[in-house]
Design a protein around this motif. Structure first.
Motif, PDB file in Angstrom:
ATOM      1  N   PRO A 152       0.806  -1.229   0.000  1.00 33.75           N
ATOM      2  CA  PRO A 152       0.000   0.000   0.000  1.00 33.75           C
ATOM      3  C   PRO A 152       0.832   1.269   0.000  1.00 33.75           C
ATOM      4  N   LEU A 153       2.142   1.170   0.347  1.00 36.87           N
ATOM      5  CA  LEU A 153       3.005   2.353   0.383  1.00 36.87           C
ATOM      6  C   LEU A 153       3.734   2.605  -0.933  1.00 36.87           C
ATOM      7  N   TYR A 154       3.658   1.667  -1.886  1.00 36.51           N
ATOM      8  CA  TYR A 154       4.333   1.884  -3.170  1.00 36.51           C
ATOM      9  C   TYR A 154       3.867   3.193  -3.804  1.00 36.51           C
ATOM     10  N   THR A 155       2.568   3.396  -3.846  1.00 34.85           N
ATOM     11  CA  THR A 155       1.998   4.570  -4.498  1.00 34.85           C
ATOM     12  C   THR A 155       2.359   5.845  -3.736  1.00 34.85           C
ATOM     13  N   VAL A 156       2.350   5.767  -2.400  1.00 30.98           N
ATOM     14  CA  VAL A 156       2.707   6.933  -1.581  1.00 30.98           C
ATOM     15  C   VAL A 156       4.123   7.386  -1.898  1.00 30.98           C
ATOM     16  N   VAL A 157       5.065   6.449  -1.808  1.00 29.07           N
ATOM     17  CA  VAL A 157       6.476   6.786  -2.017  1.00 29.07           C
ATOM     18  C   VAL A 157       6.730   7.208  -3.466  1.00 29.07           C
ATOM     19  N   GLY A 158       6.175   6.459  -4.425  1.00 27.91           N
ATOM     20  CA  GLY A 158       6.398   6.782  -5.832  1.00 27.91           C
ATOM     21  C   GLY A 158       5.907   8.166  -6.199  1.00 27.91           C
ATOM     22  N   SER A 159       4.716   8.536  -5.745  1.00 27.80           N
ATOM     23  CA  SER A 159       4.158   9.852  -6.078  1.00 27.80           C
ATOM     24  C   SER A 159       4.943  10.978  -5.404  1.00 27.80           C
ATOM     25  N   LEU A 160       5.386  10.756  -4.155  1.00 25.22           N
ATOM     26  CA  LEU A 160       6.188  11.772  -3.467  1.00 25.22           C
ATOM     27  C   LEU A 160       7.503  12.021  -4.202  1.00 25.22           C
ATOM     28  N   VAL A 161       8.144  10.956  -4.671  1.00 25.83           N
ATOM     29  CA  VAL A 161       9.401  11.104  -5.406  1.00 25.83           C
ATOM     30  C   VAL A 161       9.183  11.915  -6.683  1.00 25.83           C
ATOM     31  N   VAL A 162       8.110  11.616  -7.421  1.00 27.85           N
ATOM     32  CA  VAL A 162       7.831  12.339  -8.666  1.00 27.85           C
ATOM     33  C   VAL A 162       7.630  13.827  -8.393  1.00 27.85           C
ATOM     34  N   VAL A 163       6.812  14.150  -7.405  1.00 24.72           N
ATOM     35  CA  VAL A 163       6.521  15.559  -7.098  1.00 24.72           C
ATOM     36  C   VAL A 163       7.775  16.284  -6.621  1.00 24.72           C
ATOM     37  N   LEU A 164       8.508  15.681  -5.690  1.00 25.34           N
ATOM     38  CA  LEU A 164       9.691  16.343  -5.139  1.00 25.34           C
ATOM     39  C   LEU A 164      10.782  16.521  -6.194  1.00 25.34           C
ATOM     40  N   VAL A 165      11.027  15.480  -6.987  1.00 28.81           N
ATOM     41  CA  VAL A 165      12.049  15.579  -8.039  1.00 28.81           C
ATOM     42  C   VAL A 165      11.626  16.592  -9.101  1.00 28.81           C
ATOM     43  N   GLY A 166      10.322  16.596  -9.466  1.00 21.72           N
ATOM     44  CA  GLY A 166       9.840  17.563 -10.445  1.00 21.72           C
ATOM     45  C   GLY A 166      10.005  18.992  -9.964  1.00 21.72           C
ATOM     46  N   LEU A 167       9.658  19.258  -8.713  1.00 20.75           N
ATOM     47  CA  LEU A 167       9.793  20.611  -8.153  1.00 20.75           C
ATOM     48  C   LEU A 167      11.269  21.007  -8.026  1.00 20.75           C
ATOM     49  N   LEU A 168      12.098  20.062  -7.565  1.00 24.17           N
ATOM     50  CA  LEU A 168      13.527  20.346  -7.438  1.00 24.17           C
ATOM     51  C   LEU A 168      14.169  20.609  -8.803  1.00 24.17           C
ATOM     52  N   CYS A 169      13.811  19.810  -9.769  1.00 29.01           N
ATOM     53  CA  CYS A 169      14.337  19.989 -11.125  1.00 29.01           C
ATOM     54  C   CYS A 169      13.939  21.363 -11.666  1.00 29.01           C
ATOM     55  N   HIS A 170      12.712  21.773 -11.397  1.00 29.98           N
ATOM     56  CA  HIS A 170      12.244  23.091 -11.871  1.00 29.98           C
ATOM     57  C   HIS A 170      13.063  24.208 -11.241  1.00 29.98           C
ATOM     58  N   ARG A 171      13.330  24.107  -9.960  1.00 31.76           N
ATOM     59  CA  ARG A 171      14.095  25.156  -9.275  1.00 31.76           C
ATOM     60  C   ARG A 171      15.526  25.217  -9.773  1.00 31.76           C
ATOM     61  N   ILE A 172      16.137  24.053 -10.010  1.00 36.43           N
ATOM     62  CA  ILE A 172      17.523  24.027 -10.510  1.00 36.43           C
ATOM     63  C   ILE A 172      17.604  24.610 -11.909  1.00 36.43           C
ATOM     64  N   ARG A 173      16.663  24.264 -12.761  1.00 34.34           N
ATOM     65  CA  ARG A 173      16.677  24.727 -14.153  1.00 34.34           C
ATOM     66  C   ARG A 173      16.346  26.210 -14.280  1.00 34.34           C
ATOM     67  N   LYS A 174      15.661  26.751 -13.279  1.00 39.13           N
ATOM     68  CA  LYS A 174      15.329  28.180 -13.306  1.00 39.13           C
ATOM     69  C   LYS A 174      16.541  29.048 -13.004  1.00 39.13           C
ATOM     70  N   GLN A 175      17.492  28.489 -12.256  1.00 43.42           N
ATOM     71  CA  GLN A 175      18.630  29.291 -11.830  1.00 43.42           C
ATOM     72  C   GLN A 175      19.582  29.606 -12.988  1.00 43.42           C
TER      73      GLN A 175
END
Length: 511
Positions: free
Chosen positions: A488-511
């Protein structure tokens, strides 16, 4: 007691009746909107029952009673999360789908991130459905084969031949009304088939209650003495690694069930398509939220039947009853204890549960293939009639592919030596890929900054990262004691990784 001629007549009559009635109910389709979305004119209560029937497989009918027979009621905790997750989807996702006048869930990703993200999500959905539904269709044949053998039928057949027969019959009958009737036939036949399998389960429960010497009170007293009425397990006595690996502690079940439900009912075309057939967003929300309540009640019913079986067979183990596993106990009761004709009706109920799941998969796979992959690239100038003809052809192709996938899993399961745990494999496949899909949707729905590059990087990072947290080939190669998480935690962890990596990638690419 063995199956009688009357039982086989009941089963055959039901299968033929389903095909005929499904075609009659659906009427004629003039476009792909009629074929895949029912003209956006289906009542919310019918869609509600269709959603529930779609989620219910034959294994629900057979295996959930076995959960209570061999354990307790803690499995029911996950349904609380299902309800919470559906409320979230109804408030956050459904308004966006209806506002955009979408035909598939993945067209939202195209509007937000472009065609590449939609294609990646749609393809992931198709691969997931191919594997998970191939497993589910094969698994459907397991209890049917058990009942056939317990009933004295097909004794000269090999296990593989019995499985092929069950899979082939289910696929052929389901294809007939799905191909001709489209989503209207699927939804209305889901309603009818849910009535059949729930009615069959209630009838079996009544027969048990009548035959129990001490009735309901005696059965509940016996269950209480064996600690089978235990519902909540908070797991506070466990160390962290054990807590994360156990699937049915309260918070794991609640959070994991909620996030899983958000993914399955908010990003999976299998369910989203049904919700889009309603007349407006309000009807879609009612169908979705109340389906969670009905699912909880349905699981409660099947667990209750497991408690009655425990009393009926006087707490004997599967081995004492001459069975391989507790999964065969309800099948044993169906064959040996029900009156002539009613055993056939219960087996028809099993076919009903199987067909409702398969018809939904066929129609959703065909709609996603048509709208996400075929029409944008090959059918932009097609007429309505040409699109409808191609949609039906794609439905046939997916029926053949899914049937072949089920045959393949049947072949694997029946090899000598250690057999793959196909039921757990099916759950794991769906849970695994849902994390990536949900993360992409949340990234697009809750944040305006990230673009298609950020979304794609986050999406595939989420899928890859789970390989290191799910027990499997890669997990076994990691040094030391690698962390394993419950499904039941596969979806929790997988979705958190996608959101966090996507947001982090956006911030790095903006700089």
């Amino acid at each position: 007691m063995e199956f009688s001629f009357v039982d086989y007549v009941v089963i055959l009559g039901y299968l033929l009746g389903v095909a005929w009635l499904g075609i009659r109910i659906a009427g004629r389709q003039a476009s792909t909107s009629d074929y895949f979305l029912g003209g956006h004119d289906l009542p919310w209560w019918a869609v509600l029952f269709s959603v529930v029937a779609t989620e219910t497989s034959t294994l629900t009918f057979i295996s959930v009673p076995a959960v209570a027979y061999g354990g307790n009621l803690t499995f029911l905790q996950i349904t609380f999360g299902y309800i919470v997750g559906r409320i979230f989807v109804s408030k956050v996702f459904l308004p966006a789908y209806f506002k955009g006048n979408l035909t598939t869930a993945y067209q939202f990703l195209k509007q937000r991130f472009g065609s590449a993200m939609r294609n990646a999500a749609s393809t992931t959905f198709m691969i997931t459905r191919l594997l998970a539904d191939g497993v589910r269709l094969f698994a459907t044949a397991i209890p049917l084969a058990i009942i056939m053998r317990l009933g004295g039928a097909f004794t000269g057949w090999s296990d593989f031949e019995v499985y092929l027969l069950a899979i082939g019959v289910i696929s052929a009958i389901t294809l007939v009304y799905t191909l001709i009737g489209g989503i209207k036939a699927v939804v209305w036949m889901d309603v009818m088939q849910m009535v059949v399998y729930i009615g069959g389960a209630i009838f079996a429960g009544v027969i048990m209650l009548v035959d129990l010497p001490d009735g309901l009170s005696g059965a509940m007293s016996m269950a209480a003495d064996a600690d089978k009425l235990h519902l909540f397990d908070f797991g506070f006595d466990l160390v962290l690694s054990e807590f994360l690996a156990r699937p049915y502690t309260f918070f794991t079940a609640l959070i994991g069930g909620a996030v899983f439900s958000v993914a399955s009912h908010g990003t999976d075309q299998l369910i989203v398509q049904r919700l889009l057939t309603t007349r407006n967003v309000r009807d879609g929300q009612r169908a979705l939220v109340w389906s969670g309540v009905v699912v909880a009640l349905q699981f409660g019913l099947f667990l209750f039947i497991g408690l009655l079986l425990y009393a009926f067979y006087d707490a004997q183990s599967a081995q004492q009853l001459g069975l391989a596993t507790t999964d065969e106990i309800f099948a044993k009761f169906i064959v040996e204890e029900l009156p002539v004709g009613f055993s056939g009706l219960i087996v028809a109920s099993l076919f009903a549960a199987a067909m409702s799941s398969l018809s939904s998969s066929l129609n959703s796979l065909a709609s996603s293939t048509t709208f996400d992959l075929y029409k944008p690239y090959f059918g932009e100038n097609n007429t309505k009639a040409e699109d409808l003809r191609m949609s039906r052809l794609i439905t046939i192709v997916w029926a053949l592919i899914l049937t072949g996938s089920a045959f393949f899993f049947a072949f694997l399961q029946l090899q000598e030596g250690e057999r793959p745990a196909v039921v757990e494999l099916g759950l794991g496949i769906a849970s695994y890929t849902y994390g990536g899909l949900l993360g992409a949707f949340l990234l697009g729905r809750l944040s305006t900054g990230p673009d298609k590059t950020d979304a794609m990087i986050g999406f595939f990072t989420g899928l890859v990262s789970l390989l290191f947290m799910v027990e499997g080939p890669i997990h076994s190669l990691l040094p030391g004691e690698p962390l394993a998480i419950a499904w039941p935690l596969y979806t929790v962890v997988g979705s958190l990784v996608v959101v966090l990596v996507g947001l982090l990638c956006h911030r790095i690419r903006k700089q």
